[in-house]
Write an enzyme that holds these catalytic residues in place. Structure first.
Site, mmCIF file in Angstrom:
data_model
loop_
_atom_site.group_PDB
_atom_site.id
_atom_site.type_symbol
_atom_site.label_atom_id
_atom_site.label_comp_id
_atom_site.label_asym_id
_atom_site.label_seq_id
_atom_site.Cartn_x
_atom_site.Cartn_y
_atom_site.Cartn_z
ATOM 1 N N GLU A 151 0.829 -1.215 0.000
ATOM 2 C CA GLU A 151 0.000 0.000 0.000
ATOM 3 C C GLU A 151 0.862 1.262 0.000
ATOM 4 O O GLU A 151 1.862 1.352 0.728
ATOM 5 C CB GLU A 151 -0.884 -0.007 1.259
ATOM 6 N N LYS A 176 -9.279 2.586 -2.098
ATOM 7 C CA LYS A 176 -9.507 2.106 -0.731
ATOM 8 C C LYS A 176 -10.894 2.526 -0.263
ATOM 9 O O LYS A 176 -11.290 3.697 -0.395
ATOM 10 C CB LYS A 176 -8.432 2.652 0.204
ATOM 11 N N CYS A 188 -5.414 -2.890 2.653
ATOM 12 C CA CYS A 188 -5.208 -2.843 4.106
ATOM 13 C C CYS A 188 -6.506 -2.943 4.896
ATOM 14 O O CYS A 188 -7.068 -4.013 5.051
ATOM 15 C CB CYS A 188 -4.416 -1.595 4.478
#
Length: 401
Positions: free
Chosen positions: A45, A113, A149
């Protein structure tokens, strides 16, 4: 149906703000994957920007530069397997934390994200917009879902990806270390594997950044939660993971399984790496500290010697008339065992001069903690003078530092 797929996991150490340097590291990882016959090369990331970039991403010029660098990287990686890398991405007046897929010389896909953490060291809702849940991307012979994540700490993103055809989950992470963090991560990822029935790659980067340190410890799980690959902690590593497709879907073949140290050793490695990276990324090569003969300064000296090499550490003994012979002996023994330089800089003359200067104003008052504190502050002054003169970073040796 049968097939094979090779994934290159690049557990590397980026530098926040060093876009060109991080791009060069990504390109080197791509070349290593290409040489190994990989079908896909994965980086963590926000790797291109470094993590956490914090308010850097609020500078439009920085994000624009990052986007230009990723397009340069795509062109450099035109020959060979697709590459996945995280970076900030601006579009339609919004800023996203994205995972970009580079293939054939261009950016071919973007995953944004969805879940933005806002706790502990994270403040992502202030920086980024929440993106829609992305579908899987076709990478060679399979369809890959790419949760970023925090997206894998909840069931909605991974389940949506599985329902839309993902055959493998590739989770890119910037997950900082804390004690027992590995167990927390593993519990969440096992849940995602059990829920979706898909193999999962957990790729975390490694390195220190200011008050945070990232431990790596990347791993691969097969359906049912069986561990297929475990990479080391606090080390850069580029590893190949092979997958095979059978009647039940894709499965990771058994690969390297590095043992994880116990908690105290993990804490120690975190301190060594965080000091090494804080100094290296700030441009310091040498350090100094006051060595008292006590436990606290002995431990800091040991950490510094391991992080920087004993030849790059100066220890300084600052005795007064109250310093015991045992303290002097212990300090010399520590420096001797570590193999680092030890200087002695008595403070009595300076302490006496300060006492004489203050005497007219202190007249009639009994000595107390004030006079005791003069010693510690004088030691700090002298250590800072050495730091300024020789360009050596001063390390504090308090027991909470």
């Amino acid at each position: 149906m049968s097939g094979k797929f090779r994934l290159t996991m690049a557990q590397l150490n980026p530098v926040v703000g060093d876009l060109a340097g991080n791009r060069a590291k990504a390109l080197a990882a791509h070349r290593a994957g290409r040489a190994a016959g990989a079908d896909f090369v994965a980086l963590p990331e926000m790797f291109l920007a470094g993590y956490q970039p914090q308010d850097l991403v609020l500078k439009p010029a920085f994000t624009a530069h990052a986007m230009a660098e990723v397009r340069t990287l795509a062109a450099d990686c035109a020959e060979g397997p697709p590459l996945g890398i995280g970076l900030p991405w601006a579009e339609s007046g919004r800023l996203y934390n994205v995972y970009a897929i580079l293939s054939g010389g261009r950016v071919t896909a973007i995953a944004r994200k969805h879940h933005l953490p806002n706790y502990n060291v994270f403040d992502e809702p202030r920086l980024y917009a929440s993106g829609p849940i992305s579908g899987p991307f076709a990478i060679g012979p399979l369809r890959m879902g790419t949760p970023i994540c925090e997206d894998a700490w909840y069931d909605d993103v991974t389940e949506a990806m599985a329902e839309s055809g993902a055959e493998l989950l590739m989770v890119s992470n910037g997950s900082p270390y804390r004690r027992n963090k590995y167990d927390v991560r593993m519990n969440h990822m096992v849940s995602r594997v059990v829920e979706t029935g898909l193999p999962l790659v957990y790729l975390n980067f490694v390195g220190g950044q200011d008050d945070q340190v990232f431990d790596g410890g990347s791993f691969v799980l097969n359906p049912g939660g069986r561990l297929a690959v475990q990479l080391p902690v606090f080390e850069e590593v580029i590893a190949q993971v092979d997958f095979e497709q059978g009647a039940a879907g894709w499965r990771a073949l058994p690969g390297r399984l590095d043992l994880l140290p116990e908690d105290t050793e993990l804490d120690y490695q975190a301190m060594v790496l965080s000091l090494r990276d804080y100094m290296g990324k700030s441009g310091f090569a040498r350090a100094l500290l006051g060595l008292s003969g006590g436990v606290d300064s002995a431990l800091v000296a040991t950490i510094a010697a391991d992080a920087l090499g004993p030849e790059n550490l100066r220890c300084v003994m600052l005795p007064s008339e109250f310093t015991s012979a045992e303290s002097l002996e212990d300090a010399a023994a520590v420096a001797g065992a570590l193999g680092c330089r030890l200087d002695s800089l008595p403070i009595e003359a300076g302490r006496a001069a300060i006492g004489a200067t203050l005497a007219p104003l202190f007249k009639g008052r009994a000595p107390d903690v004030t006079e005791e504190n003069i010693q510690s502050r004088l030691r700090g002054l002298m250590l800072m003078a050495l730091s300024n003169k020789f360009g050596e970073m001063l390390l504090t040796t308090g027991n909470k530092s």
